[in-house]
Design an enzyme around this catalytic site. Structure first.
Site, short mmCIF file in Angstrom:
data_model
loop_
_atom_site.label_atom_id
_atom_site.label_comp_id
_atom_site.label_asym_id
_atom_site.label_seq_id
_atom_site.Cartn_x
_atom_site.Cartn_y
_atom_site.Cartn_z
N ARG A 92 0.84 -1.18 0.00
CA ARG A 92 0.00 0.00 0.00
C ARG A 92 0.89 1.26 0.00
O ARG A 92 0.63 2.22 -0.70
CB ARG A 92 -0.90 -0.02 1.23
N CYS A 116 -2.74 -3.75 2.90
CA CYS A 116 -3.85 -4.13 3.78
C CYS A 116 -5.15 -3.45 3.37
O CYS A 116 -5.25 -2.22 3.42
CB CYS A 116 -3.53 -3.74 5.23
N ARG A 121 -9.32 2.72 0.96
CA ARG A 121 -8.40 3.73 1.51
C ARG A 121 -8.01 4.69 0.38
O ARG A 121 -7.05 4.45 -0.35
CB ARG A 121 -7.20 3.04 2.15
N PRO A 122 -8.75 5.80 0.24
CA PRO A 122 -8.50 6.72 -0.87
C PRO A 122 -7.16 7.45 -0.75
O PRO A 122 -6.59 7.53 0.34
CB PRO A 122 -9.65 7.73 -0.74
N ILE A 123 -6.66 7.97 -1.88
CA ILE A 123 -5.42 8.78 -1.84
C ILE A 123 -5.68 10.16 -2.46
O ILE A 123 -4.76 10.80 -2.97
CB ILE A 123 -4.22 8.07 -2.51
N ASP A 124 -6.94 10.62 -2.38
CA ASP A 124 -7.29 11.91 -2.98
C ASP A 124 -6.50 13.07 -2.39
O ASP A 124 -6.16 14.03 -3.09
CB ASP A 124 -8.80 12.16 -2.84
N GLN A 125 -6.17 13.02 -1.10
CA GLN A 125 -5.44 14.13 -0.47
C GLN A 125 -3.98 14.17 -0.93
O GLN A 125 -3.37 15.24 -1.00
CB GLN A 125 -5.50 14.03 1.07
N ASP A 304 -4.37 1.48 14.68
CA ASP A 304 -3.63 0.22 14.48
C ASP A 304 -3.62 -0.66 15.73
O ASP A 304 -3.26 -1.83 15.67
CB ASP A 304 -2.19 0.50 14.04
N1 EPU Z 1 -7.89 9.42 3.81
C1 EPU Z 1 -8.61 10.06 2.82
N2 EPU Z 1 -7.94 10.52 1.72
C2 EPU Z 1 -6.60 10.39 1.58
C3 EPU Z 1 -5.87 9.75 2.58
C4 EPU Z 1 -6.54 9.27 3.68
O1 EPU Z 1 -9.82 10.19 2.91
O2 EPU Z 1 -6.06 10.84 0.55
C5 EPU Z 1 -8.57 8.94 5.02
C6 EPU Z 1 -8.48 7.44 5.20
O3 EPU Z 1 -9.49 6.76 4.49
C7 EPU Z 1 -8.59 7.31 6.69
C8 EPU Z 1 -7.88 8.55 7.21
O4 EPU Z 1 -7.88 9.46 6.13
O5 EPU Z 1 -9.92 7.34 7.09
C9 EPU Z 1 -6.46 8.35 7.71
O6 EPU Z 1 -5.70 7.69 6.71
P1 EPU Z 1 -4.13 7.92 6.57
O7 EPU Z 1 -3.85 8.51 5.24
O8 EPU Z 1 -3.63 8.63 7.77
O9 EPU Z 1 -3.60 6.45 6.55
P2 EPU Z 1 -2.38 5.89 5.73
O10 EPU Z 1 -1.30 6.92 5.64
O11 EPU Z 1 -2.83 5.27 4.47
C10 EPU Z 1 -1.06 5.05 7.82
C11 EPU Z 1 -0.51 3.74 8.25
C12 EPU Z 1 -1.66 2.83 8.68
C13 EPU Z 1 -2.46 3.52 9.78
C14 EPU Z 1 -2.92 4.90 9.30
C15 EPU Z 1 -3.61 5.71 10.39
C16 EPU Z 1 1.42 3.53 6.85
C17 EPU Z 1 2.07 2.85 5.71
N3 EPU Z 1 0.20 3.12 7.15
O12 EPU Z 1 -1.90 4.76 6.69
O13 EPU Z 1 -1.05 1.67 9.21
O14 EPU Z 1 -3.59 2.74 10.09
O15 EPU Z 1 -1.78 5.67 8.86
O16 EPU Z 1 -2.76 5.89 11.48
O17 EPU Z 1 2.01 4.37 7.50
C18 EPU Z 1 -0.87 -0.60 9.78
O18 EPU Z 1 0.27 -0.36 10.18
O19 EPU Z 1 -1.48 -1.68 10.03
C19 EPU Z 1 -1.58 0.42 9.02
C20 EPU Z 1 -2.65 0.16 8.28
#
Ligand code: EPU
Length: 417
Positions: A92, A116, A121-125, A304
């Protein structure tokens, strides 16, 4: 494929050493791309995701050398090779390749991330940030293509304080022209770790760990040496395992401040937690009080640790309510725990957990932290053997899990499926 066999009912006792943080490591490895000379990373965890990331760097032309516990990466020969397929699909966090490649070369083609998938899990931001910096972003046949003649600093307000988007924008902006300000930035310790590495490489980033991060773009970045912070989620999982098995464990090589939200909840339940400079002792008790837990962004209770915490709350008296305000439906571990006899129902973004004994069963890890929850549940079961399949997902985040648990007195082993 292997499964984990757990003959539970033994209190975990002894000391466990915590490795470097997975979620830092998989951001620091791509961050190295921004340097023009060799970077050394210490305290890298031995995890499958780290191995995949080093494979990606080698495919791009980096020279990677492993030396007991540290890795040297020479990124000087890296080229902007499109990566629509291959190892990027396994992770991811391959989305960090977008920010890093864009930052160094002004272009990148990266296959959409895997990893996972406990919910969409969007990446729009991330995309919004890249576009604000001047990049054109297109989605071509399942790959994201990014292109910028010149990246220019911008003010970016994140609609959600996303860890991934905050780090990705820091990567893209580090060598952009002018100043970038990220508002509503995520504050997780891993973000500070990435900013620390980037600054050691020559970047100018201020405010990491607060909601406003200021980045003054620099023309060049070069090599350095950096030690990765301890894995607070791995540490927290062992703390929960110690409490769930009514054990007595020292979790060593941690930053206790990173674990405050969990420590507070454990104490509220009746667990004894002693904080030392770089270690935490967790001493279980025969009875635990029910508590309510809300998973929030840092410094709140981490999402987590929500799944492992669900398993612990089955050991408390009365009814606990555990809500996740980061991921609304991260509850795939619940049906598996129910197979083990847990009395849990999911309502909206909350799990309602009624305390009671669990029994051995054959269960499946559906993602990394769900897997950790099932291992903890299995460790509490006094009779029979719990079988947890999908162990490769657990290997993504827990360095030497079986060796560590056995050293703590658990009767666990891996077996071919
Ligand atoms: N979100 C959006 N748009 C985006 C990015 C996120 O709507 O562009 C939303 C997500 O859907 C979610 C929230 O924002 O509801 C937070 O997501 P975040 O972007 O912070 O998550 P991430 O960066 O994809 C990391 C960890 C995750 C952990 C989350 C939250 C990594 C590689 N992954 O994910 O870790 O759950 O932050 O703390 O750093 C894990 O270790 O098991 C794991 C999934």
């Amino acid at each position: 494929m292997e499964k984990l066999m757990i003959h539970g009912g033994r209190p975990l006792r002894g000391t466990v050493q915590i490795s470097g943080a997975k979620n830092s490591a998989i951001a620091l490895l791509p961050a190295v791309i921004l340097a023009e000379s060799e970077v050394t990373l210490d305290n890298l965890p031995h995890l499958s995701d780290v191995a995949v990331y080093t494979e990606i760097l080698e495919e791009l032309g980096a020279k990677v050398t492993w030396m007991d516990g540290k890795i040297k990466i020479d990124p000087s020969q890296i080229r902007p090779i499109p990566m629509p397929n291959g190892p990027v699909k396994k992770l991811r966090a391959s989305y960090y390749m977008m920010g890093a490649m864009l930052g160094r070369f002004g272009e990148a083609t990266i296959g959409l991330p895997g990893g996972c998938n406990f919910e969409p899990r969007p990446i729009d931001q991330h995309i919004k940030g890249f576009e604000a910096l001047g990049a054109t972003v297109t989605n071509e046949h399942g790959s994201i293509h990014l292109q910028a003649k010149e990246l220019r600093g911008a003010k970016i307000y994140l609609d959600v304080s996303s860890v991934g988007a905050t780090i990705n924008i820091m990567l893209a902006a580090a060598r952009a022209k002018g100043s970038t300000i990220i508002e509503n930035a995520a504050k997780e310790p891993e973000i500070i770790d990435v900013a620390t590495l980037l600054n050691s490489m020559g970047a100018s980033i201020k405010g990491a760990g607060t909601e406003t991060i200021r980045i003054e773009g620099v023309r060049e970045m070069s090599g350095c040496r950096h030690s990765i912070i301890p894995d607070r989620i791995q540490a927290g999982t062992y703390m929960i395992a110690a409490a769930a098995t009514r054990g007595d464990m020292i979790i060593d090589g941690v930053i206790p401040k990173h674990l405050e939200a969990l420590t507070a909840k454990l104490i509220e339940m009746g667990v004894t937690v002693e904080e030392m400079d770089e270690s935490i002792r967790v001493l279980g008790a025969p009875r635990y009080e029910h508590v309510d837990v809300k998973a929030l962004v840092y410094p709140g209770f981490p999402t987590d640790m929500q799944s492992p915490m669900t398993s612990l709350l089955t050991q408390a008296e009365g009814v606990s309510v555990l809500s996740d305000f980061v991921y609304s439906s991260r509850f795939k571990h619940v049906p598996e725990l129910v197979r083990m006899g847990a009395k849990i129902r999911v309502e909206g973004r909350s799990a309602i957990i009624e305390g009671g004994e669990l029994n051995a069963a054959k269960v499946k890890a559906t993602d990394l932290r769900a897997g950790a929850a099932l291992v903890i549940a299995g460790l509490t079961v006094k009779e029979g053997v719990t079988e947890v399949s999908g162990v490769e997902l657990i290997d993504r985040g827990y360095d030497h899990l079986v060796t560590n648990l056995r050293a703590l007195g658990a009767d666990v082993w891996r077996q071919a499926e």
